[in-house]
Design a protein around this motif. Structure first.
Motif, PDB file in Angstrom:
ATOM      1  N   MET A  41       0.819  -1.223   0.000  1.00  0.00           N
ATOM      2  CA  MET A  41       0.000   0.000   0.000  1.00  0.00           C
ATOM      3  C   MET A  41       0.846   1.263   0.000  1.00  0.00           C
ATOM      4  O   MET A  41       0.309   2.362   0.064  1.00  0.00           O
ATOM      5  CB  MET A  41      -0.947  -0.016   1.204  1.00  0.00           C
ATOM      6  N   GLY A  42       2.131   1.132  -0.041  1.00  0.00           N
ATOM      7  CA  GLY A  42       2.980   2.304  -0.077  1.00  0.00           C
ATOM      8  C   GLY A  42       2.882   3.123   1.197  1.00  0.00           C
ATOM      9  O   GLY A  42       2.589   2.595   2.276  1.00  0.00           O
ATOM     10  N   LEU A  43       3.118   4.412   1.069  1.00  0.00           N
ATOM     11  CA  LEU A  43       3.011   5.320   2.201  1.00  0.00           C
ATOM     12  C   LEU A  43       1.680   6.052   2.108  1.00  0.00           C
ATOM     13  O   LEU A  43       1.368   6.642   1.067  1.00  0.00           O
ATOM     14  CB  LEU A  43       4.146   6.345   2.190  1.00  0.00           C
TER      15      LEU A  43
ATOM     16  N   PHE B  35       7.733  13.241  -7.764  1.00  0.00           N
ATOM     17  CA  PHE B  35       8.978  12.805  -7.147  1.00  0.00           C
ATOM     18  C   PHE B  35       9.100  11.281  -7.241  1.00  0.00           C
ATOM     19  O   PHE B  35       8.088  10.570  -7.226  1.00  0.00           O
ATOM     20  CB  PHE B  35       9.012  13.176  -5.654  1.00  0.00           C
ATOM     21  N   TYR B  37      11.234   8.242  -5.106  1.00  0.00           N
ATOM     22  CA  TYR B  37      12.075   7.909  -3.964  1.00  0.00           C
ATOM     23  C   TYR B  37      12.457   6.440  -4.042  1.00  0.00           C
ATOM     24  O   TYR B  37      11.705   5.606  -4.558  1.00  0.00           O
ATOM     25  CB  TYR B  37      11.322   8.134  -2.640  1.00  0.00           C
ATOM     26  N   GLN B  39      13.654   3.150  -1.636  1.00  0.00           N
ATOM     27  CA  GLN B  39      13.708   2.643  -0.273  1.00  0.00           C
ATOM     28  C   GLN B  39      14.440   1.297  -0.279  1.00  0.00           C
ATOM     29  O   GLN B  39      13.863   0.262  -0.619  1.00  0.00           O
ATOM     30  CB  GLN B  39      12.310   2.477   0.332  1.00  0.00           C
ATOM     31  N   GLY B  43      15.469   0.511   4.850  1.00  0.00           N
ATOM     32  CA  GLY B  43      14.263   1.223   5.243  1.00  0.00           C
ATOM     33  C   GLY B  43      14.223   2.717   5.037  1.00  0.00           C
ATOM     34  O   GLY B  43      13.140   3.302   5.064  1.00  0.00           O
ATOM     35  N   MET B  45      14.230   6.418   3.242  1.00  0.00           N
ATOM     36  CA  MET B  45      13.686   6.954   2.004  1.00  0.00           C
ATOM     37  C   MET B  45      14.719   7.884   1.377  1.00  0.00           C
ATOM     38  O   MET B  45      15.160   8.848   2.005  1.00  0.00           O
ATOM     39  CB  MET B  45      12.401   7.730   2.282  1.00  0.00           C
ATOM     40  N   PHE B  91       9.216   4.379  -5.036  1.00  0.00           N
ATOM     41  CA  PHE B  91       7.928   5.034  -4.866  1.00  0.00           C
ATOM     42  C   PHE B  91       7.836   6.285  -5.726  1.00  0.00           C
ATOM     43  O   PHE B  91       8.756   7.110  -5.751  1.00  0.00           O
ATOM     44  CB  PHE B  91       7.702   5.432  -3.405  1.00  0.00           C
ATOM     45  N   ILE B 104       1.313  12.775  -1.747  1.00  0.00           N
ATOM     46  CA  ILE B 104       0.809  11.405  -1.652  1.00  0.00           C
ATOM     47  C   ILE B 104       1.704  10.481  -2.469  1.00  0.00           C
ATOM     48  O   ILE B 104       2.367  10.916  -3.410  1.00  0.00           O
ATOM     49  CB  ILE B 104      -0.653  11.296  -2.119  1.00  0.00           C
ATOM     50  N   PHE B 105       1.698   9.201  -2.096  1.00  0.00           N
ATOM     51  CA  PHE B 105       2.586   8.211  -2.671  1.00  0.00           C
ATOM     52  C   PHE B 105       1.819   7.083  -3.348  1.00  0.00           C
ATOM     53  O   PHE B 105       0.679   6.774  -2.988  1.00  0.00           O
ATOM     54  CB  PHE B 105       3.469   7.597  -1.571  1.00  0.00           C
ATOM     55  N   GLY B 106       2.475   6.460  -4.324  1.00  0.00           N
ATOM     56  CA  GLY B 106       1.960   5.237  -4.902  1.00  0.00           C
ATOM     57  C   GLY B 106       2.310   4.037  -4.032  1.00  0.00           C
ATOM     58  O   GLY B 106       3.015   4.173  -3.027  1.00  0.00           O
ATOM     59  N   ALA B 107       1.829   2.859  -4.443  1.00  0.00           N
ATOM     60  CA  ALA B 107       2.037   1.638  -3.660  1.00  0.00           C
ATOM     61  C   ALA B 107       3.452   1.103  -3.771  1.00  0.00           C
ATOM     62  O   ALA B 107       3.870   0.270  -2.971  1.00  0.00           O
ATOM     63  CB  ALA B 107       1.040   0.574  -4.080  1.00  0.00           C
ATOM     64  N   GLY B 108       4.192   1.567  -4.777  1.00  0.00           N
ATOM     65  CA  GLY B 108       5.587   1.169  -4.911  1.00  0.00           C
ATOM     66  C   GLY B 108       5.800   0.017  -5.870  1.00  0.00           C
ATOM     67  O   GLY B 108       4.886  -0.772  -6.150  1.00  0.00           O
TER      68      GLY B 108
END
Lengths: 116, 115
Positions: A41-43, B35, B37, B39, B43, B45, B91, B104-108
């Motif tokens: 679910m990401g952040l 953006f 990032y 990880q 852990g 960012m 991300f 806000i961020f995506g699920a990666g």
């Protein structure tokens, strides 16, 4: 250079207990954020603050409260912890304004929280 | 409402090859920032690259480039000459243009680089 510091790094709670996560930044940033990171679910943004004394809800605010009494600190509180709040919590900070919109967020190292 | 979508949960790439990580976004704002990032397993960012909505050229930072297609609302990350140390979670994130807050961020996407 400390940057963004989160305490504690690890914590185990029992359901119903309360606790406060502390985030401190020494970069004089106006904006601060709390995220939770869950697998797949990401952040997800919990709450954020655009300045001392101000807070706003993010995507998943339920079950959490925050306070920004001092510019450098942003506190995240769990009043009655639930197993669904087991997660890794990240605090971040950034500079304000359109003139700094290309500047990234600075993240802490995270707090791993387990609720039993 | 703003939304970031990363459709690739996991990707494999051979060392020294290029790889593209997909990111699409949805926003009604005219001004916003995108953006990427990284990880790693430790852990933290790590900021990689930024693209502003009004930037006419695609952003580049070393081996990283951002393929920005505004009309399609996509902001794919391209990593050239992959290295074993590139194995990590990546991300995509979007920041509102108004005051620069609420990111806000995506699920990666988890990238695996094979030797």
């Amino acid at each position: 250079n400390a940057g963004v510091t989160q305490t504690p790094k690890f914590r185990v709670l029992k359901t119903g207990q309360s606790m406060t996560l502390l985030c401190a930044q020494d970069m004089n940033h106006e904006y601060m954020y709390w995220y939770r990171q869950d697998p797949g679910m990401g952040l997800r943004l919990i709450h954020y603050s655009v300045g001392e004394g101000t807070t706003a809800k993010g995507e998943v605010p339920d079950g959490y409260n925050v306070s920004r009494l001092k510019k450098q600190n942003f506190l995240l509180g769990l009043e009655s912890a639930a197993p669904s709040q087991t997660s890794v919590y990240f605090c971040a900070s950034s500079l304000p304004g359109v003139e700094h919109s290309n500047q990234p967020q600075h993240f802490g190292d995270g707090t791993r929280l387990s609720i039993l | 409402a703003q939304k970031i979508t990363q459709t690739q949960p996991g990707m494999f790439v051979q060392e020294k090859e290029a790889v593209t990580l997909d990111c699409t976004y949805d926003t009604s704002d005219q001004s916003y920032g995108l953006f990427w990032y990284k990880q790693p397993s430790s852990g933290e960012m790590i900021f990689l690259i930024y693209q502003g909505s009004y930037d006419e050229q695609n952003a580049t930072e070393g081996r990283y480039s951002l393929n920005f297609q505004k009309a399609r609302k996509s902001a794919n990350l391209v990593i050239s000459a992959s290295q074993l140390g590139d194995s990590a979670m990546y991300f995509c994130a979007m920041r509102e243009g108004r005051g620069g807050f609420k990111t806000i961020f995506g699920a990666g996407t988890r990238l695996f680089v094979k030797a």
